[in-house]
Write an enzyme that holds these catalytic residues in place. Structure first.
Site, PDB file in Angstrom:
ATOM      1  N   ASP A   1      -1.322   5.614  -5.424  1.00 56.60           N
ATOM      2  CA  ASP A   1      -1.789   4.856  -4.269  1.00 56.60           C
ATOM      3  C   ASP A   1      -2.175   3.417  -4.631  1.00 56.60           C
ATOM      4  OD1 ASP A   1      -4.422   5.460  -1.755  1.00 56.60           O
ATOM      5  OD2 ASP A   1      -2.950   3.861  -2.021  1.00 56.60           O
TER       6      ASP A   1
ATOM      7  N   ASP B   1       0.809  -1.208   0.000  1.00 60.73           N
ATOM      8  CA  ASP B   1       0.000   0.000   0.000  1.00 60.73           C
ATOM      9  C   ASP B   1       0.848   1.267   0.000  1.00 60.73           C
ATOM     10  OD1 ASP B   1      -2.522   1.314   2.335  1.00 60.73           O
ATOM     11  OD2 ASP B   1      -1.861   1.939   0.342  1.00 60.73           O
TER      12      ASP B   1
END
Ligand SMILES: CCNC(=O)c1c(-c2ccccc2)csc1NC(=O)CNCCc1c[nH]c2ccccc12
Length: 324
Positions: free
Chosen positions: A216, A32
């Site tokens: 992201d 992440d």
């Protein structure tokens, strides 16, 4: 020294999971670049929440050390979150090993994670100033690995409905076409944040104001300013913003236009095929472009990253993009 690890998409490309070995135990984690905590389901997670997850058992690791009194607590914009205690252990990703890596053990996880049985935790790849551990903030795996890497970079090659990869410490030029286009990153908020200079819908002209965006890998969709979202869906006649579906939907038979984001000299094209994200089961399809909820920056999640090869350059605080 470097590492190469396979990133396997869950159904509908909702997330991408990678095997990570912690103290000799291997769990599939979601890498992440939008957060900075490495947290896992563990023997400290209530058994009612462990369900069918693979859990980490620190008692079985000869290299685990408790960080006494340290805690963490993270919450994400979709309302999910987790919290718990902290230790350190030896963490290996694709052959790259970091000793004394902070490993955050979940003592509570929200329902989104409990029911997502393939996901046994997250490995944060944003900047360490976003890490939530108290009383002493901890470094990410990538920050800790930096000094031993040939090049202080990691790359993401995520794909639609097929395995992709993350590489640490090197750039595999066979994974992209042409040259990399670099843009400076502002990491003051802890994100891989940069400026997008304009956008185009379909083969229309590039226009709009420049805006801030983050790269992201932990967010599924491409979340943009409401004005751009409206402009985009104005090109799809059946598009509507559906409360029940939780965003913009359209007839699955529609021809979905590409979106191009102008990043410096680089025109990052997201093909329409990726912007028809998933089927709702009633003849309508859910769009890959949705509202960023007025965040103040766009969130270029997996829908965008599937269409590019991306270099996260920690050494030069920059991002590189290239078509695949
Ligand atoms: C929807 C997830 N993304 C966010 O909330 C988010 C926001 C954000 C903040 C407020 C409103 C909307 C988005 C800013 S940066 C950012 N990015 C992250 O937070 C990256 N980490 C997401 C981890 C995550 C949240 N829910 C999941 C469910 C499955 C797998 C991973 C996750």
């Amino acid at each position: 020294v470097g590492g190469d690890v396979t990133a396997t998409p869950e159904s509908d490309d909702n997330e991408y999971l990678c095997p990570v070995t912690i103290g000799g135990q291997t769990l599939n984690l979601d890498f992440d670049s939008g957060s900075s905590d490495l947290w896992v389901f563990s023997t400290s997670t209530p058994s009612s929440e462990q369900q069918s997850h693979t859990i980490y058992n620190p008692a079985k690791s000869s290299t685990f050390k408790e960080l006494n009194g340290f805690t963490w607590q993270i919450s994400y914009g979709d309302g999910s979150g987790a919290s718990g205690t902290v230790g350190t252990d030896t963490v290996t990703v694709g052959g790259l090993t970091v000793k004394n890596q902070a490993v955050e053990l979940a003592t509570a996880v929200s329902s989104e994670f409990v029911t997502d049985s393939a996901n046994n935790g997250l490995l944060g790849l944003a900047w360490s100033n976003l890490n939530t551990v108290e009383p002493t903030q901890q470094q990410t795996f990538f920050a800790n690995a930096g000094p031993q890497l040939q090049q202080n970079v990691f790359t993401a090659d995520l794909r639609h409905d097929q395995p992709g990869s993350y590489d640490f410490g090197f750039i595999d030029t066979s994974k992209f076409q042409g040259n990399l286009n670099y843009v400076p990153v502002d990491n003051s908020q802890g994100f891989w944040q940069f400026t997008v200079d304009g956008y185009a819908v379909g083969d229309g002209a590039t226009g709009g104001n420049s805006f801030s965006a983050i790269a992201d890998t932990g967010t599924t969709l491409l979340l943009l300013d409401d004005n751009i979202v409206s402009d985009y869906y104005s090109q799809i006649s059946s598009a509507q913003n559906s409360n029940s579906a939780g965003g913009f939907v359209f007839d699955c038979t529609e021809d979905v236009p590409d979106l191009t984001l102008q990043i410096g000299d680089y025109a990052a094209v997201v093909p329409g095929s990726l912007l028809n994200f998933s089927q709702n089961g009633d003849g309508t399809c859910f769009g890959g472009i949705q509202s960023d909820g007025g965040q103040g920056f766009a969130i270029l999640g997996d829908v965008f990253l599937k269409a590019q090869f991306t270099v996260f350059d920690q050494g030069n605080v920059q991002l590189g993009f290239a078509p695949k």
